[in-house]
Design a protein around this motif. Structure first.
Motif, short mmCIF file in Angstrom:
data_model
loop_
_atom_site.label_atom_id
_atom_site.label_comp_id
_atom_site.label_asym_id
_atom_site.label_seq_id
_atom_site.Cartn_x
_atom_site.Cartn_y
_atom_site.Cartn_z
N HIS A 82 -9.28 -2.95 -11.23
CA HIS A 82 -7.89 -2.77 -11.67
C HIS A 82 -6.94 -3.59 -10.80
CE1 HIS A 82 -9.78 0.77 -13.44
NE2 HIS A 82 -8.74 0.85 -14.26
N PRO A 83 -6.91 -4.91 -10.98
CA PRO A 83 -5.95 -5.69 -10.19
C PRO A 83 -4.53 -5.30 -10.56
CG PRO A 83 -7.02 -7.07 -11.85
CD PRO A 83 -7.67 -5.72 -11.90
N THR A 84 -3.66 -5.35 -9.59
CA THR A 84 -2.26 -4.97 -9.83
C THR A 84 -1.48 -6.14 -10.41
OG1 THR A 84 -1.51 -5.65 -7.65
CG2 THR A 84 -2.34 -3.38 -7.86
N LEU A 85 -0.30 -5.84 -10.89
CA LEU A 85 0.60 -6.88 -11.39
C LEU A 85 0.90 -7.88 -10.28
CD1 LEU A 85 2.16 -7.80 -13.86
CD2 LEU A 85 4.06 -6.33 -13.13
N TYR A 86 0.98 -7.41 -9.07
CA TYR A 86 1.20 -8.28 -7.91
C TYR A 86 0.10 -9.35 -7.83
CZ TYR A 86 1.73 -9.62 -2.98
OH TYR A 86 1.91 -10.33 -1.81
N ASP A 87 -1.11 -8.97 -8.14
CA ASP A 87 -2.26 -9.89 -8.07
C ASP A 87 -2.36 -10.80 -9.29
OD1 ASP A 87 -3.30 -8.77 -5.64
OD2 ASP A 87 -3.97 -7.05 -6.84
N PRO A 126 3.75 -1.34 -0.11
CA PRO A 126 2.98 -2.22 0.79
C PRO A 126 3.22 -3.71 0.50
CG PRO A 126 1.60 -0.43 0.01
CD PRO A 126 2.89 -0.35 -0.77
N ASN A 127 3.19 -4.08 -0.77
CA ASN A 127 3.41 -5.49 -1.10
C ASN A 127 4.87 -5.88 -0.96
OD1 ASN A 127 0.76 -6.33 -1.67
ND2 ASN A 127 0.83 -5.28 -3.63
N LEU A 128 5.79 -4.98 -1.23
CA LEU A 128 7.21 -5.25 -1.05
C LEU A 128 7.52 -5.51 0.42
CD1 LEU A 128 9.69 -5.45 -2.86
CD2 LEU A 128 10.07 -3.01 -2.50
N ILE A 129 6.98 -4.70 1.29
CA ILE A 129 7.16 -4.89 2.74
C ILE A 129 6.58 -6.23 3.17
CG2 ILE A 129 6.40 -4.05 5.01
CD1 ILE A 129 6.61 -1.18 3.74
N GLU A 130 5.39 -6.53 2.70
CA GLU A 130 4.74 -7.80 3.04
C GLU A 130 5.59 -8.99 2.60
OE1 GLU A 130 0.85 -10.26 1.60
OE2 GLU A 130 0.59 -8.11 1.91
N VAL A 185 3.71 2.84 -14.86
CA VAL A 185 2.89 3.30 -13.76
C VAL A 185 2.06 2.13 -13.27
CG1 VAL A 185 1.06 4.88 -13.06
CG2 VAL A 185 2.81 5.64 -14.67
N LEU A 186 2.12 1.89 -11.99
CA LEU A 186 1.35 0.80 -11.40
C LEU A 186 0.06 1.37 -10.83
CD1 LEU A 186 4.22 -1.10 -9.58
CD2 LEU A 186 3.20 -1.61 -11.79
N LEU A 187 -1.05 0.84 -11.28
CA LEU A 187 -2.34 1.32 -10.81
C LEU A 187 -2.62 0.77 -9.42
CD1 LEU A 187 -4.44 0.73 -14.05
CD2 LEU A 187 -3.53 2.90 -13.21
N PRO A 188 -3.30 1.55 -8.60
CA PRO A 188 -3.67 1.02 -7.28
C PRO A 188 -4.63 -0.15 -7.44
CG PRO A 188 -4.63 3.21 -7.65
CD PRO A 188 -3.76 2.90 -8.83
N TRP A 224 5.78 -9.18 -11.30
CA TRP A 224 5.83 -8.14 -10.27
C TRP A 224 7.20 -8.10 -9.60
CZ3 TRP A 224 6.63 -8.57 -4.98
CH2 TRP A 224 6.44 -7.40 -4.23
N THR A 225 7.73 -9.29 -9.25
CA THR A 225 9.05 -9.31 -8.59
C THR A 225 10.12 -8.72 -9.49
OG1 THR A 225 9.63 -11.57 -9.32
CG2 THR A 225 8.49 -11.34 -7.18
N GLN A 226 10.07 -9.06 -10.77
CA GLN A 226 11.08 -8.56 -11.69
C GLN A 226 10.95 -7.05 -11.89
OE1 GLN A 226 13.58 -10.82 -12.45
NE2 GLN A 226 12.25 -11.73 -10.90
N THR A 227 9.74 -6.55 -11.90
CA THR A 227 9.51 -5.11 -11.99
C THR A 227 10.07 -4.41 -10.76
OG1 THR A 227 7.53 -5.45 -13.32
CG2 THR A 227 7.73 -3.32 -12.20
N GLN A 228 9.82 -4.98 -9.58
CA GLN A 228 10.32 -4.37 -8.35
C GLN A 228 11.85 -4.37 -8.32
OE1 GLN A 228 8.03 -2.77 -6.20
NE2 GLN A 228 6.89 -3.32 -8.05
#
Length: 163
Positions: free
Chosen positions: A10-15, A40-44, A2-5, A21-25
């Motif tokens: 609570h910084p995300t794995l993306y941050d 949102p981050n995938l689209i970006e 579960v990815l927290l907002p 993060w890429t490997q998780t996606q």
């Protein structure tokens, strides 16, 4: 998983770990776990990839044009390095276009912009005054991308590179 907002506490794995993060996606996409994707981050990131490809194309063309200008307007300073740079930039530009054929119509649109960048490179590296160079790009797109085109007077340096 579960990815927290994202929040300050609570910084995300993306941050915190972009690679993870890429490997998780990727794994979530492969497993079709759509509800867990960080949309949102995938689209970006996907939008950013498109912009990067166009930036790469502009960079390659500006270096190529800059070296064509140097070759043309400072023939007494020509080097094998300039030949190599011109050839490599052409190869890389054509590879980018092969990988992204939808960018071909974009080329005519960006030539004036990349000419300005190439002109800046030529002015800086030759110490010639700006008035020494044409105001607009003197080369047709076909010439810029043509592996046999070298502007100005012929040079013996090209003999070593002909196939």
């Amino acid at each position: 998983m579960v990815l927290l907002p994202q929040s300050p506490t609570h910084p995300t794995l993306y941050d915190t770990d972009f690679w993870a993060w890429t490997q998780t996606q990727v794994k979530l996409l492969q497993d079709q776990q759509w509800e867990h994707l960080d949309l949102p981050n995938l689209i970006e990131e996907i939008e950013s990839l498109g912009r990067q490809q166009r930036q790469e194309l502009r960079n390659r063309l500006s270096v190529l044009i800059g070296h064509l200008l140097k070759w043309h307007f400072q023939p007494e300073q020509r080097t094998r390095s300039w030949v190599s740079t011109i050839r490599i930039q052409r190869i890389d530009t054509l590879d980018l276009l092969d990988d992204n054929p939808s960018h071909k119509p974009y080329l005519a649109q960006i030539i004036p912009r990349v000419y300005v960048m190439g002109l800046e490179l030529a002015i800086k590296e030759t110490d010639l005054p700006p008035a020494h160079f044409p105001e607009n790009c003197p080369y047709a797109l076909e010439q810029i991308l043509d592996s046999k085109f070298f502007s100005g007077e012929p040079s013996e340096l090209l003999a070593n590179f002909e196939r």
